[in-house]
Design a protein around this motif. Structure first.
Motif, PDB file in Angstrom:
ATOM      1  N   ASN A   1     -11.940  12.793  55.674  1.00  0.00           N
ATOM      2  CA  ASN A   1     -11.855  13.119  54.146  1.00  0.00           C
ATOM      3  C   ASN A   1     -10.467  13.239  53.797  1.00  0.00           C
ATOM      4  O   ASN A   1      -9.858  14.230  53.227  1.00  0.00           O
ATOM      5  N   GLY A   2      -9.667  12.424  54.138  1.00  0.00           N
ATOM      6  CA  GLY A   2      -8.163  12.602  53.908  1.00  0.00           C
ATOM      7  C   GLY A   2      -7.455  13.717  54.483  1.00  0.00           C
ATOM      8  O   GLY A   2      -6.253  14.101  54.359  1.00  0.00           O
ATOM      9  N   GLU A   3      -7.980  14.306  55.630  1.00  0.00           N
ATOM     10  CA  GLU A   3      -7.295  15.360  56.545  1.00  0.00           C
ATOM     11  C   GLU A   3      -7.331  15.016  57.917  1.00  0.00           C
ATOM     12  O   GLU A   3      -8.182  14.352  58.477  1.00  0.00           O
ATOM     13  N   ALA A   4      -6.382  15.509  58.739  1.00  0.00           N
ATOM     14  CA  ALA A   4      -6.285  14.823  60.052  1.00  0.00           C
ATOM     15  C   ALA A   4      -6.783  16.300  60.703  1.00  0.00           C
ATOM     16  O   ALA A   4      -6.340  17.631  60.605  1.00  0.00           O
ATOM     17  N   TRP A   5      -7.584  16.151  61.822  1.00  0.00           N
ATOM     18  CA  TRP A   5      -8.244  17.052  62.603  1.00  0.00           C
ATOM     19  C   TRP A   5      -7.944  16.801  64.123  1.00  0.00           C
ATOM     20  O   TRP A   5      -8.334  15.650  64.649  1.00  0.00           O
ATOM     21  N   LEU A   6      -7.667  17.943  64.988  1.00  0.00           N
ATOM     22  CA  LEU A   6      -7.530  18.000  66.387  1.00  0.00           C
ATOM     23  C   LEU A   6      -8.904  18.446  66.761  1.00  0.00           C
ATOM     24  O   LEU A   6      -9.288  19.263  66.661  1.00  0.00           O
ATOM     25  N   GLU A   7      -9.530  17.587  67.787  1.00  0.00           N
ATOM     26  CA  GLU A   7     -10.876  17.825  68.312  1.00  0.00           C
ATOM     27  C   GLU A   7     -10.997  17.742  69.631  1.00  0.00           C
ATOM     28  O   GLU A   7     -10.139  17.238  70.507  1.00  0.00           O
TER      29      GLU A   7
END
Length: 157
Positions: free
Chosen positions: A59-65
């Motif tokens: 959704n246009g956001e970067a996430w560190l998983e």
């Protein structure tokens, strides 16, 4: 003369040593990490594991998983889930570039290291493609050959 040892920089908090062994790293990006109060204290203490981590654009956001930050010892009720997804702070253009790069087949975003910069926790992200076993063996062989060459030159001069 004493042997010079390679020391890690004072601001390096965590490093993913397996990433360069398992992946071919292309472009790298520096991103900020959105952390809670007890998480940053734990990160500053070096209680972080990047081994199985990756980044994803949603959704246009970067996430560190899948990055483990151990609970802070004195954190009690303020501690959060150690494996929770953490937001990466990047410019919109950088997020778009990362999204376009990983849309290609076989590419992923891998955290390479976490360090402090002006008091803020930063993550170095690399666009990576997986290596095959024969590529890994070739890399090890090349590294051994370079080591032998350096040793021979050092003895000669």
């Amino acid at each position: 003369m004493a042997k010079k040892h390679r020391q890690k920089p004072a601001n390096l908090l965590a490093q993913n040593k397996k990433a360069r062994h398992d992946y071919n790293i292309g472009d790298t990006y520096e991103a900020g990490l959105a952390l809670t109060g007890t998480e940053i204290k734990s990160v500053r203490a070096g209680k972080m594991n990047l081994k199985d981590g990756f980044a994803r654009i949603r959704n246009g956001e970067a996430w560190l998983e899948n990055v483990h930050i151990s609970p802070y010892k004195e954190g009690n009720v303020f501690n959060v889930d150690p494996l929770r997804n953490r937001k990466l702070l990047l410019h919109k253009q950088e997020i778009r570039r990362l999204d376009e790069a990983t849309a290609g087949k076989g590419l992923t975003i891998v955290p390479l290291r976490v360090y402090l910069k002006h008091g803020y926790a930063k993550v170095l992200l690399g666009i990576a493609s997986g290596k095959h076993n024969y590529d890994k063996r070739e890399t090890l062989k090349r590294r051994d050959q370079d080591r032998e060459i350096a040793r021979a030159i050092k003895e000669r001069y």
